[in-house]
Design a protein around this motif. Structure first.
Motif, PDB file in Angstrom:
ATOM      1  N   ALA A 134      34.562  92.460  61.554  1.00  0.00           N
ATOM      2  CA  ALA A 134      34.536  92.874  62.957  1.00  0.00           C
ATOM      3  C   ALA A 134      34.190  94.356  63.052  1.00  0.00           C
ATOM      4  O   ALA A 134      34.950  95.208  62.593  1.00  0.00           O
ATOM      5  N   THR A 135      33.031  94.671  63.627  1.00  0.00           N
ATOM      6  CA  THR A 135      32.610  96.070  63.742  1.00  0.00           C
ATOM      7  C   THR A 135      32.507  96.538  65.192  1.00  0.00           C
ATOM      8  O   THR A 135      32.642  97.730  65.464  1.00  0.00           O
ATOM      9  N   ALA A 136      32.237  95.608  66.126  1.00  0.00           N
ATOM     10  CA  ALA A 136      32.098  95.980  67.535  1.00  0.00           C
ATOM     11  C   ALA A 136      32.357  94.761  68.404  1.00  0.00           C
ATOM     12  O   ALA A 136      32.183  93.619  67.968  1.00  0.00           O
ATOM     13  N   SER A 137      32.795  95.018  69.633  1.00  0.00           N
ATOM     14  CA  SER A 137      33.028  93.923  70.578  1.00  0.00           C
ATOM     15  C   SER A 137      31.715  93.194  70.871  1.00  0.00           C
ATOM     16  O   SER A 137      30.630  93.789  70.839  1.00  0.00           O
ATOM     17  N   GLY A 138      31.813  91.924  71.165  1.00  0.00           N
ATOM     18  CA  GLY A 138      30.631  91.141  71.494  1.00  0.00           C
ATOM     19  C   GLY A 138      30.936  89.662  71.510  1.00  0.00           C
ATOM     20  O   GLY A 138      32.101  89.246  71.401  1.00  0.00           O
TER      21      GLY A 138
END
Length: 261
Positions: free
Chosen positions: A232-236
């Motif tokens: 998990a690196t960024a919301s989406g």
């Protein structure tokens, strides 16, 4: 957790009247011809497990005296001649003194497919799916007629569903996100959806306001299930996308939005 479930994105039709597949030929008298044929507006005919579905076969027909009528239209699987489809009739509209656009209406009822061939040894209702062909007999005002085989081919496909579930929600940045799902397709023997096994499916991701792109692929297991992990690196939003086969429709799941904190 939110689960995204795909809708059946193009449910076309399968139907119910036994159609005999004649030997391939094209014969008749005079110059009347079917010059163009479009089935289901150019799309595949996709059949689920419940309601009867209808689709159109649009034929451009020409004769120097004018077109009188379409006598009959048939459609069936080009490989095995299975044709559980009803011909409901044709309407014609003249576009000129020599040309008419005639539209045949066909209907496939998935609840009848299995019984259509139940008397045959080793009958498999799902073998109805695949590449089909269209035959038609047309008549002109001056008595000319033409019996045309294979004026068009099209695909009859089994409907499919696809789900996506990404967890945990929310997830901490840098932690592992597990994305699961299930690919299922219509079975015309028991009129239920069953997991579609050993199929390659794309895992796709998009940032808020962006577009989906493929991150990796995964293969469905013996029950049609999908599972993979990503960092998990960024919301989406995450979704699975299946490209389809000759006998099964293309399907994309609803995206599952995940907040990364």
């Amino acid at each position: 957790m939110r689960r995204g479930i795909a809708t059946l994105a193009a449910v076309g039709a399968v139907a119910t009247a036994m159609v005999a597949a004649p030997a391939a030929h094209a014969e008749g008298r005079g110059d009347i011809r079917v010059t163009k044929t479009v089935v289901n507006k150019g799309g595949s005919v996709i059949v689920g497990v419940k309601s009867p579905k209808r689709f159109a076969i649009a034929m451009t027909i020409k004769d120097d005296s004018g077109v009188k009528r379409v006598t009959h239209v048939s459609a069936f699987n080009a490989g095995n001649s299975h044709g559980p489809v009803s011909y409901l009739g044709t309407t014609c509209k003249k576009s000129s003194g020599t040309t008419s656009l005639c539209t045949a209406t066909m209907e496939i009822d998935p609840t009848w497919i299995d019984s259509y061939g139940s008397g045959n040894r080793g009958w498999d209702a799902n073998a109805v799916a695949g590449i089909w062909q269209v035959n038609a007999t047309v008549q002109a005002d001056d008595g000319d007629y033409w019996i045309s085989d294979r004026i068009a081919t099209f695909k009859v496909k089994r409907a499919a569903t696809l789900t996506t579930d990404a967890a945990p929600e929310p997830v901490k940045k840098g932690h592992t996100l597990t994305v699961t799902g299930k690919l299922s397709r219509a079975n015309w023997t028991d009129l239920k959806y069953h997991g579609f096994t050993k199929q390659v499916v794309k895992l796709q991701y998009k940032k808020p306001g962006g577009s989906y792109h493929t991150v990796r692929t995964a293969t469905t297991d013996s029950k049609g299930n999908l599972r993979t992990t990503v960092k998990a690196t960024a919301s989406g939003s995450w979704r699975w996308a299946f490209l389809g086969t000759t006998t099964t429709m293309k399907v994309v799941s609803t995206g599952d939005a995940v907040t990364v904190k």
